[in-house]
Design a protein around this motif. Structure first.
Motif, PDB file in Angstrom:
ATOM      1  N   SER A  43       0.831  -1.219   0.000  1.00  0.00           N
ATOM      2  CA  SER A  43       0.000   0.000   0.000  1.00  0.00           C
ATOM      3  C   SER A  43       0.861   1.264   0.000  1.00  0.00           C
ATOM      4  CB  SER A  43      -0.923   0.017   1.213  1.00  0.00           C
ATOM      5  OG  SER A  43      -1.673  -1.167   1.217  1.00  0.00           O
TER       6      SER A  43
ATOM      7  N   GLY B 266      14.530  -1.528  -3.449  1.00  0.00           N
ATOM      8  CA  GLY B 266      15.488  -2.079  -2.480  1.00  0.00           C
ATOM      9  C   GLY B 266      14.811  -2.411  -1.161  1.00  0.00           C
TER      10      GLY B 266
ATOM     11  N   VAL C   8       4.842  -7.861   0.678  1.00  0.00           N
ATOM     12  CA  VAL C   8       3.763  -8.663   0.075  1.00  0.00           C
ATOM     13  C   VAL C   8       2.727  -7.706  -0.528  1.00  0.00           C
ATOM     14  CG1 VAL C   8       2.027 -10.436   0.441  1.00  0.00           C
ATOM     15  CG2 VAL C   8       4.138 -10.487   1.757  1.00  0.00           C
ATOM     16  N   GLY C   9       1.891  -7.160   0.324  1.00  0.00           N
ATOM     17  CA  GLY C   9       0.906  -6.220  -0.200  1.00  0.00           C
ATOM     18  C   GLY C   9      -0.372  -6.881  -0.629  1.00  0.00           C
TER      19      GLY C   9
ATOM     20  N   HIS D 148       5.866  -7.037   7.329  1.00  0.00           N
ATOM     21  CA  HIS D 148       6.589  -5.802   7.664  1.00  0.00           C
ATOM     22  C   HIS D 148       8.004  -6.049   8.158  1.00  0.00           C
ATOM     23  CE1 HIS D 148       2.484  -3.672   8.369  1.00  0.00           C
ATOM     24  NE2 HIS D 148       2.788  -3.798   7.098  1.00  0.00           N
TER      25      HIS D 148
HETATM   26  C1  LIG Z   1       1.046   3.421   4.599  1.00  0.00           C
HETATM   27  C2  LIG Z   1       1.906   2.193   4.533  1.00  0.00           C
HETATM   28  C3  LIG Z   1       1.442   1.044   3.912  1.00  0.00           C
HETATM   29  C4  LIG Z   1       2.243  -0.100   3.832  1.00  0.00           C
HETATM   30  N1  LIG Z   1       1.754  -1.199   3.199  1.00  0.00           N
HETATM   31  C5  LIG Z   1       2.505  -2.313   3.098  1.00  0.00           C
HETATM   32  C6  LIG Z   1       1.995  -3.474   2.438  1.00  0.00           C
HETATM   33  O1  LIG Z   1       0.869  -3.475   1.933  1.00  0.00           O
HETATM   34  N2  LIG Z   1       2.791  -4.561   2.373  1.00  0.00           N
HETATM   35  C7  LIG Z   1       4.055  -4.580   2.906  1.00  0.00           C
HETATM   36  O2  LIG Z   1       4.735  -5.610   2.812  1.00  0.00           O
HETATM   37  N3  LIG Z   1       4.552  -3.500   3.544  1.00  0.00           N
HETATM   38  C8  LIG Z   1       3.816  -2.371   3.659  1.00  0.00           C
HETATM   39  N4  LIG Z   1       4.305  -1.262   4.308  1.00  0.00           N
HETATM   40  C9  LIG Z   1       5.655  -1.317   4.880  1.00  0.00           C
HETATM   41  C10 LIG Z   1       6.750  -0.744   3.935  1.00  0.00           C
HETATM   42  O3  LIG Z   1       6.233   0.216   3.089  1.00  0.00           O
HETATM   43  C11 LIG Z   1       7.375  -1.814   3.089  1.00  0.00           C
HETATM   44  O4  LIG Z   1       8.052  -2.696   3.934  1.00  0.00           O
HETATM   45  C12 LIG Z   1       8.360  -1.289   2.046  1.00  0.00           C
HETATM   46  O5  LIG Z   1       8.752  -2.369   1.245  1.00  0.00           O
HETATM   47  C13 LIG Z   1       9.588  -0.637   2.627  1.00  0.00           C
HETATM   48  O6  LIG Z   1      10.285   0.057   1.602  1.00  0.00           O
HETATM   49  P1  LIG Z   1      11.210   1.312   1.920  1.00  0.00           P
HETATM   50  O7  LIG Z   1      11.900   1.708   0.675  1.00  0.00           O
HETATM   51  O8  LIG Z   1      10.436   2.362   2.586  1.00  0.00           O
HETATM   52  O9  LIG Z   1      12.254   0.677   2.938  1.00  0.00           O
HETATM   53  P2  LIG Z   1      12.787   1.264   4.323  1.00  0.00           P
HETATM   54  O10 LIG Z   1      11.676   1.500   5.257  1.00  0.00           O
HETATM   55  O11 LIG Z   1      13.692   2.388   4.064  1.00  0.00           O
HETATM   56  O12 LIG Z   1      13.647   0.020   4.834  1.00  0.00           O
HETATM   57  C14 LIG Z   1      13.013  -1.159   5.262  1.00  0.00           C
HETATM   58  C15 LIG Z   1      14.082  -2.176   5.663  1.00  0.00           C
HETATM   59  O13 LIG Z   1      14.818  -2.584   4.511  1.00  0.00           O
HETATM   60  C16 LIG Z   1      16.211  -2.241   4.616  1.00  0.00           C
HETATM   61  N5  LIG Z   1      16.624  -1.753   3.303  1.00  0.00           N
HETATM   62  C17 LIG Z   1      16.068  -0.748   2.577  1.00  0.00           C
HETATM   63  N6  LIG Z   1      16.678  -0.636   1.395  1.00  0.00           N
HETATM   64  C18 LIG Z   1      17.638  -1.603   1.370  1.00  0.00           C
HETATM   65  C19 LIG Z   1      18.616  -1.986   0.405  1.00  0.00           C
HETATM   66  N7  LIG Z   1      18.721  -1.381  -0.778  1.00  0.00           N
HETATM   67  N8  LIG Z   1      19.482  -2.990   0.718  1.00  0.00           N
HETATM   68  C20 LIG Z   1      19.393  -3.637   1.906  1.00  0.00           C
HETATM   69  N9  LIG Z   1      18.481  -3.312   2.847  1.00  0.00           N
HETATM   70  C21 LIG Z   1      17.618  -2.306   2.580  1.00  0.00           C
HETATM   71  C22 LIG Z   1      16.278  -1.198   5.723  1.00  0.00           C
HETATM   72  O14 LIG Z   1      17.518  -1.223   6.380  1.00  0.00           O
HETATM   73  C23 LIG Z   1      15.126  -1.616   6.621  1.00  0.00           C
HETATM   74  O15 LIG Z   1      15.540  -2.643   7.465  1.00  0.00           O
HETATM   75  C24 LIG Z   1       3.535  -0.101   4.404  1.00  0.00           C
HETATM   76  C25 LIG Z   1       4.005   1.056   5.026  1.00  0.00           C
HETATM   77  C26 LIG Z   1       3.203   2.191   5.097  1.00  0.00           C
HETATM   78  C27 LIG Z   1       3.736   3.420   5.761  1.00  0.00           C
END
Ligand SMILES: Cc1cc2nc3c(=O)[nH]c(=O)nc-3n(C[C@H](O)[C@H](O)[C@H](O)COP(=O)(O)OP(=O)(O)OC[C@H]3O[C@@H](n4cnc5c(N)ncnc54)[C@H](O)[C@@H]3O)c2cc1C
Lengths: 133, 370
Positions: free
Chosen positions: B108, B116, B124-125, B333
């Protein structure tokens, strides 16, 4: 250096308080970043609405507050309708009151006052002059 | 980075607070290597939308990969594309517009999450019921180790990186598999009780054109304006859904906004237990008894109960129940900082072994996951 009056100091403090309060309802989901034109180009958290919120919540004044187009795209993508631009404007106002506004802005205002043009050159083409209070 | 600005990197969507010593935003892989080699401890960050605190520094430097936005080698015939770690999912979809292809996994947070981050958390999502996890759609990842070495890791080694939340190395690039774009429609279905929900979910999962089954409990349904009862948002890859075009987009927007909506009402702590569908009513009854509003990807058994500050103390009790019901404490998550205490001892041992093998110097994301 400009001497800051006590009234301005108090006013600036109040403005920062108000700016910080606006972000009380921010849940830091980060969805504001998706449509922020400035973030999308510069790609540093501080340029995003959430990043600015972190600064304003901590009452931190930084010139990055001036790096915002006030386009309200972040407000449109914010699921909670946080009034980001209002907060940014308050932050800027506080900085100006404390003599911490941008030099470039001060110069531009000085130019407008002096010549009626933001660039400082007297208009030769008879264009309408700008005024500043 | 200017000291003032570090503050904006000291948290993520989990709202945990940390401390950043410095922040680096490299523009290319060489600059990433520079950061990795010059610092003893590094926290990796994508968009910072993670909900477990994985990207929150605790006295380390932050490596923000948002500027790694290169896209290359788009092969329409093979349905693959190579992207750097900082590419945002929606930007990738924009890039692919005009072709017939898309990346099918959709958290989402799709408007902001980086590829990354999605691989690192194995996101998943809502389309998980049809398309599974992010790693299902990754052909290889290119990873930087603590010595600055780069190596491509294929499917057989993927589990050392996908879902490891950055504790094993920096994902700098990936080759993604793409899927054909589908015409989509949706329906919002009202249901009176939890058994009806279970039965309908079971039936919907039999259908090949169903790509999303999202559950909203009674409190959430009311909150988002669906009215009384439980609701399912079902997405069809056919025109079987009653909502199409703008109406379809609107309901998807409502779905994406559920967590921020609940968080805005004070239900800030979102969890993601995963449970078999037949055990779901038991968990739901417990959550309802505690007044915890819940929604989630019921098609894959992932629920998102959202707790307010007073309710938070009952999370360990919920985790116990989840385990008793044969479920997992985190379905998507990740563990990050928030859920470290809930990882089983055996799983911890396995994770430590992978960590020691891939990051023997203990450079990346220390204090996360294990
Ligand atoms: C409104 C909202 C809705 C969401 N919905 C979902 C959903 O439907 N499904 C779901 O699975 N998640 C969901 N999430 C959680 C989150 O968005 C996901 O986990 C997303 O994949 C994280 O991506 P990011 O780029 O923000 O990573 P970050 O938050 O910046 O990092 C997440 C983790 O990954 C590591 N990381 C990031 N980039 C790298 C890289 N290049 N190499 C190695 N490690 C790395 C970080 O160190 C950290 O541990 C949601 C979050 C919010 C706020």
């Amino acid at each position: 250096m400009k001497k800051i009056s006590n009234t301005d100091r108090i006013e600036a403090g109040n403005l920062m308080e108000e700016a910080s309060e606006i972000f009380d309802s921010c849940v830091q989901c980060g969805l504001c970043k998706g449509r922020c034109g400035v973030f999308r180009v510069l790609r540093e958290e501080g340029f995003s609405a959430r990043g600015k919120g972190a600064l304003l919540s901590g009452k931190i004044m930084d010139k990055i507050l001036f790096e915002c187009n006030l386009c309200r795209a972040c407000e449109e993508s914010c699921p909670l309708g946080v009034k980001v631009c209002e907060a940014v404007l308050k932050g800027r106002e506080a900085m100006v009151l404390l003599g911490r506004g941008l030099k470039e802005n001060e110069k531009m205002i000085g130019n407008v006052r002096k010549t009626g043009s933001p660039f400082g050159a007297k208009s030769s083409t008879g264009e309408e002059k700008l005024f500043c209070c | 980075m200017r000291k003032n600005l570090l503050k904006s990197y000291e948290s993520d969507a989990s709202r945990l607070k940390g401390k950043a010593l410095d922040v680096f935003c490299p523009r290319n892989v060489d600059e990433v290597r520079d950061v990795v080699l010059k610092n003893d401890r590094v926290v990796i960050r994508g968009a910072g939308t993670g909900l477990a605190g994985g990207a929150v520094p605790q006295g380390e430097v932050v490596l923000d990969l948002s500027r790694l936005t290169g896209v290359s080698n788009f092969d329409e015939g093979r349905k693959t594309i190579e992207v750097e770690a900082g590419v945002v999912l929606d930007d990738l979809q924009d890039y692919l517009r005009g072709s017939d292809l898309e990346f099918p996994v959709k958290p989402s947070s799709h408007a902001v999450a980086t590829i990354g981050g999605m691989i690192a958390t194995d996101a998943v999502g809502s389309r998980g019921v049809k398309y599974g996890r992010t790693s299902t759609w990754v052909k290889w990842v290119e990873v930087m180790d603590s010595m600055g070495g780069l190596e491509k890791k294929g499917v057989t080694e993927m589990s050392d990186y996908a879902g490891m939340e950055g504790i094993t190395g920096v994902i700098v690039r990936a080759c993604l598999k793409l899927s054909g774009i589908k015409e989509r429609s949706a329906s919002v279905i009202r249901l009176g009780d939890l058994d009806e929900v279970v039965n309908l979910v079971r039936r919907l999962k039999q259908r090949r054109d169903v790509s999303m089954i999202e559950f909203l409990d009674r409190a959430v349904s009311k909150g988002v304006g669906f009215g009384d009862g439980y609701h399912l948002i079902v997405e069809y890859e056919s025109d079987d859904g009653s909502l199409k075009g703008e109406d379809y987009e609107k309901v998807m927007g409502i779905r994406d906004g559920i967590y921020p909506f609940l968080a805005g009402k004070g239900y800030i702590r979102i969890e993601d237990p995963k449970i078999m569908i037949d055990r779901f009513p038991k968990l739901m009854s417990w959550l309802e008894s505690k007044g915890v509003p819940t929604f989630g990807h019921i098609g894959v058994g992932i629920l998102h109960p959202c707790f307010n500050v007073e309710q938070e103390k009952s999370i360990p009790e919920m985790m116990k129940l989840v385990k008793r019901l044969g479920g997992q404490v985190s379905g998507e998550h990740g563990i990050g900082i928030l859920k470290r205490g809930f990882v089983e001892v055996n799983d911890q041992k396995i994770l430590w072994n992978v960590k020691k093998r891939t990051d023997p110097m203990g450079k990346f994301n220390v204090g996360k996951v294990i």
